[in-house]
Design a protein around this motif. Structure first.
Motif, PDB file in Angstrom:
ATOM      1  N   ILE A  33      -4.243   4.883   0.446  1.00 30.59           N
ATOM      2  CA  ILE A  33      -4.210   5.574   1.739  1.00 30.59           C
ATOM      3  C   ILE A  33      -4.950   6.913   1.670  1.00 30.59           C
ATOM      4  O   ILE A  33      -5.488   7.391   2.679  1.00 30.59           O
ATOM      5  CB  ILE A  33      -2.752   5.792   2.186  1.00 30.59           C
ATOM      6  CG1 ILE A  33      -2.039   4.437   2.338  1.00 30.59           C
ATOM      7  CG2 ILE A  33      -2.689   6.551   3.493  1.00 30.59           C
ATOM      8  CD1 ILE A  33      -2.615   3.550   3.408  1.00 30.59           C
ATOM      9  N   ASP A  34      -5.011   7.526   0.478  1.00 32.63           N
ATOM     10  CA  ASP A  34      -5.685   8.823   0.338  1.00 32.63           C
ATOM     11  C   ASP A  34      -7.171   8.735   0.668  1.00 32.63           C
ATOM     12  O   ASP A  34      -7.765   9.708   1.145  1.00 32.63           O
ATOM     13  CB  ASP A  34      -5.506   9.363  -1.085  1.00 32.63           C
ATOM     14  CG  ASP A  34      -4.062   9.721  -1.380  1.00 32.63           C
ATOM     15  OD1 ASP A  34      -3.312   9.968  -0.429  1.00 32.63           O
ATOM     16  OD2 ASP A  34      -3.695   9.755  -2.571  1.00 32.63           O
ATOM     17  N   LEU A  35      -7.784   7.586   0.409  1.00 30.48           N
ATOM     18  CA  LEU A  35      -9.205   7.415   0.707  1.00 30.48           C
ATOM     19  C   LEU A  35      -9.473   7.518   2.205  1.00 30.48           C
ATOM     20  O   LEU A  35     -10.462   8.125   2.637  1.00 30.48           O
ATOM     21  CB  LEU A  35      -9.681   6.057   0.187  1.00 30.48           C
ATOM     22  CG  LEU A  35      -9.607   5.848  -1.332  1.00 30.48           C
ATOM     23  CD1 LEU A  35      -9.957   4.407  -1.687  1.00 30.48           C
ATOM     24  CD2 LEU A  35     -10.553   6.807  -2.047  1.00 30.48           C
ATOM     25  N   ILE A  36      -8.567   6.943   3.003  1.00 30.38           N
ATOM     26  CA  ILE A  36      -8.700   7.031   4.456  1.00 30.38           C
ATOM     27  C   ILE A  36      -8.355   8.430   4.929  1.00 30.38           C
ATOM     28  O   ILE A  36      -9.035   8.993   5.799  1.00 30.38           O
ATOM     29  CB  ILE A  36      -7.807   5.988   5.149  1.00 30.38           C
ATOM     30  CG1 ILE A  36      -8.247   4.578   4.773  1.00 30.38           C
ATOM     31  CG2 ILE A  36      -7.856   6.159   6.662  1.00 30.38           C
ATOM     32  CD1 ILE A  36      -7.429   3.488   5.414  1.00 30.38           C
TER      33      ILE A  36
ATOM     34  N   GLN B  67      -0.957   1.181   5.815  1.00 26.93           N
ATOM     35  CA  GLN B  67       0.399   1.619   5.498  1.00 26.93           C
ATOM     36  C   GLN B  67       1.394   0.500   5.770  1.00 26.93           C
ATOM     37  O   GLN B  67       2.362   0.326   5.021  1.00 26.93           O
ATOM     38  CB  GLN B  67       0.766   2.860   6.314  1.00 26.93           C
ATOM     39  CG  GLN B  67       2.132   3.444   5.995  1.00 26.93           C
ATOM     40  CD  GLN B  67       2.246   3.911   4.553  1.00 26.93           C
ATOM     41  OE1 GLN B  67       1.249   4.183   3.888  1.00 26.93           O
ATOM     42  NE2 GLN B  67       3.478   4.001   4.063  1.00 26.93           N
ATOM     43  N   ALA B  68       1.160  -0.257   6.844  1.00 21.87           N
ATOM     44  CA  ALA B  68       2.027  -1.404   7.134  1.00 21.87           C
ATOM     45  C   ALA B  68       1.948  -2.433   6.015  1.00 21.87           C
ATOM     46  O   ALA B  68       2.967  -3.029   5.632  1.00 21.87           O
ATOM     47  CB  ALA B  68       1.624  -2.033   8.472  1.00 21.87           C
ATOM     48  N   VAL B  69       0.746  -2.648   5.477  1.00 24.25           N
ATOM     49  CA  VAL B  69       0.592  -3.574   4.352  1.00 24.25           C
ATOM     50  C   VAL B  69       1.285  -3.029   3.110  1.00 24.25           C
ATOM     51  O   VAL B  69       1.940  -3.775   2.361  1.00 24.25           O
ATOM     52  CB  VAL B  69      -0.910  -3.818   4.063  1.00 24.25           C
ATOM     53  CG1 VAL B  69      -1.086  -4.652   2.787  1.00 24.25           C
ATOM     54  CG2 VAL B  69      -1.573  -4.506   5.241  1.00 24.25           C
TER      55      VAL B  69
ATOM     56  N   TYR C  25      -2.597  -6.360  -3.369  1.00 20.13           N
ATOM     57  CA  TYR C  25      -3.286  -6.232  -4.645  1.00 20.13           C
ATOM     58  C   TYR C  25      -4.787  -6.001  -4.464  1.00 20.13           C
ATOM     59  O   TYR C  25      -5.464  -5.560  -5.386  1.00 20.13           O
ATOM     60  CB  TYR C  25      -3.043  -7.489  -5.492  1.00 20.13           C
ATOM     61  CG  TYR C  25      -1.571  -7.752  -5.733  1.00 20.13           C
ATOM     62  CD1 TYR C  25      -0.857  -6.986  -6.663  1.00 20.13           C
ATOM     63  CD2 TYR C  25      -0.891  -8.738  -5.017  1.00 20.13           C
ATOM     64  CE1 TYR C  25       0.504  -7.219  -6.875  1.00 20.13           C
ATOM     65  CE2 TYR C  25       0.462  -8.969  -5.224  1.00 20.13           C
ATOM     66  CZ  TYR C  25       1.149  -8.211  -6.154  1.00 20.13           C
ATOM     67  OH  TYR C  25       2.491  -8.424  -6.351  1.00 20.13           O
ATOM     68  N   LYS C  26      -5.306  -6.315  -3.282  1.00 27.06           N
ATOM     69  CA  LYS C  26      -6.725  -6.094  -3.013  1.00 27.06           C
ATOM     70  C   LYS C  26      -6.911  -5.050  -1.915  1.00 27.06           C
ATOM     71  O   LYS C  26      -7.942  -5.041  -1.224  1.00 27.06           O
ATOM     72  CB  LYS C  26      -7.396  -7.409  -2.602  1.00 27.06           C
ATOM     73  CG  LYS C  26      -7.388  -8.465  -3.699  1.00 27.06           C
ATOM     74  CD  LYS C  26      -8.121  -9.717  -3.240  1.00 27.06           C
ATOM     75  CE  LYS C  26      -8.156 -10.770  -4.340  1.00 27.06           C
ATOM     76  NZ  LYS C  26      -8.872 -11.999  -3.901  1.00 27.06           N
ATOM     77  N   LEU C  27      -5.933  -4.163  -1.792  1.00 23.85           N
ATOM     78  CA  LEU C  27      -5.945  -3.193  -0.703  1.00 23.85           C
ATOM     79  C   LEU C  27      -7.139  -2.257  -0.786  1.00 23.85           C
ATOM     80  O   LEU C  27      -7.797  -1.975   0.218  1.00 23.85           O
ATOM     81  CB  LEU C  27      -4.640  -2.380  -0.726  1.00 23.85           C
ATOM     82  CG  LEU C  27      -4.262  -1.657   0.568  1.00 23.85           C
ATOM     83  CD1 LEU C  27      -4.082  -2.635   1.701  1.00 23.85           C
ATOM     84  CD2 LEU C  27      -2.989  -0.849   0.375  1.00 23.85           C
ATOM     85  N   LYS C  28      -7.454  -1.782  -1.983  1.00 24.74           N
ATOM     86  CA  LYS C  28      -8.558  -0.845  -2.157  1.00 24.74           C
ATOM     87  C   LYS C  28      -9.894  -1.500  -1.826  1.00 24.74           C
ATOM     88  O   LYS C  28     -10.776  -0.893  -1.204  1.00 24.74           O
ATOM     89  CB  LYS C  28      -8.573  -0.318  -3.586  1.00 24.74           C
ATOM     90  CG  LYS C  28      -9.478   0.884  -3.791  1.00 24.74           C
ATOM     91  CD  LYS C  28      -9.274   1.473  -5.179  1.00 24.74           C
ATOM     92  CE  LYS C  28     -10.133   2.723  -5.362  1.00 24.74           C
ATOM     93  NZ  LYS C  28      -9.925   3.334  -6.697  1.00 24.74           N
TER      94      LYS C  28
END
Length: 305
Positions: A38-41, A101-103, A117-120
């Protein structure tokens, strides 16, 4: 009128300082390899909001252009393009923030869990598409914006004190309106859906904690605090979005530039990018702990001195 401008500049100063602080904080976290997806966004969102506030307080941008001796037509096109791109990116990144964030907080048994696991990876693709779409979509509109001349001789619509919008062809106007409205309606709908989903998740978690009667479980986890913060930002964004939409629609129907209405509209537009970093700073334990450490270091240095 002068009081409204003073309030707008005060708001802009607060927004810029808060976003710059948060931008450097997230940059430091990302470079230190202690980042969350989330920090990237959030880092991109703070940068977008810095530019939004600077373009919103056009007195700063006007002074910059004048010092560089740019022509009025270039000033209008540059200011219009940057502000429109940043507004589009703001709503897109805010939507992405709520989705990811929901994910992140979704239960392991839910269908969203497979994306964790592939969120990034998905986040990088989503942000690249978001930037590309907004940069390209707004680019065709700058041809219809220019320095204000004389409305009595043309069909120009005055959008700021010095800039006007030339009439578009029917096809282009309908295409721009359709894409813009569809994008905003879709993104706001996604934000409301993910917000409702996160509220349900938090409600179930709270109910389970009360059922277990455990004090340790009742303490708010970092994920829960982050979710509550994002929910607060979602609600505030949607409210400001509809207020801005009402003001914009009223100005368009009147087809007359009103400096007071325009100043109020800029205040509403800059409200979200100003409030967002303040909410994030006050709710992120990493920021709070860093400020506490800096204060402790300052006290030690002052004590030794």
């Amino acid at each position: 009128m002068s009081s409204l401008k003073n309030v707008l500049n005060l708001q802009a100063g607060l927004g810029v300082l808060a976003n710059i602080f948060l931008f450097f904080f997230y940059t430091f976290i990302i470079l230190g390899h202690r980042t969350k997806p989330i920090d990237l966004i959030s880092c991109q969102l703070t940068f977008i909001h810095i530019v939004m506030v600077l373009t919103g307080a056009d007195i700063w941008l006007t002074d910059l252009f004048e010092s560089l001796n740019f022509e009025n037509d270039f000033k209008c096109k540059a200011t219009f393009y940057i502000s429109r791109v940043m507004r589009g990116l703001s709503i897109c990144m805010t939507c992405l923030l709520s989705v990811f964030q929901a994910v992140t907080i979704s239960p392991n048994k839910s269908w969203l869990a497979k994306f964790k696991y592939k969120l990034k990876k998905y986040m990088i693709y989503a942000t690249l598409f978001t930037w590309s779409f907004n940069l390209l979509f707004i680019s065709n509109q700058i041809f219809y914006v220019g320095a204000f001349t004389n409305m009595s001789e043309t069909n120009q619509v005055k959008v700021t004190k010095y800039c006007s919008l030339s009439p578009m062809t029917y096809i282009i106007r309908e295409l721009v309106l359709t894409v813009t409205i569809s994008r905003d309606v879709f993104l706001v709908g996604v934000m409301l859906t993910t917000s409702a989903y996160m509220v349900i998740i938090l409600f179930r978690h709270q109910r389970q904690c009360k059922h277990l009667h455990s004090i340790s479980h009742l303490r708010a986890s970092p994920e829960k605090r982050a979710t509550q913060t994002i929910l607060l930002l979602m609600v505030f964004f949607v409210i400001m979005y509809w207020v801005n939409l009402i003001i914009s629609s009223t100005s368009f129907l009147l087809r007359k530039y009103n400096p007071d209405i325009f100043t109020v509209q800029k205040f509403v537009v800059n409200a979200y990018p100003t409030i967002t970093p303040l909410v994030q700073i006050s709710s992120d334990n990493r920021v709070i702990n860093m400020l506490k450490n800096l204060q402790a270091m300052r006290y030690q240095i002052f004590k030794k001195g």
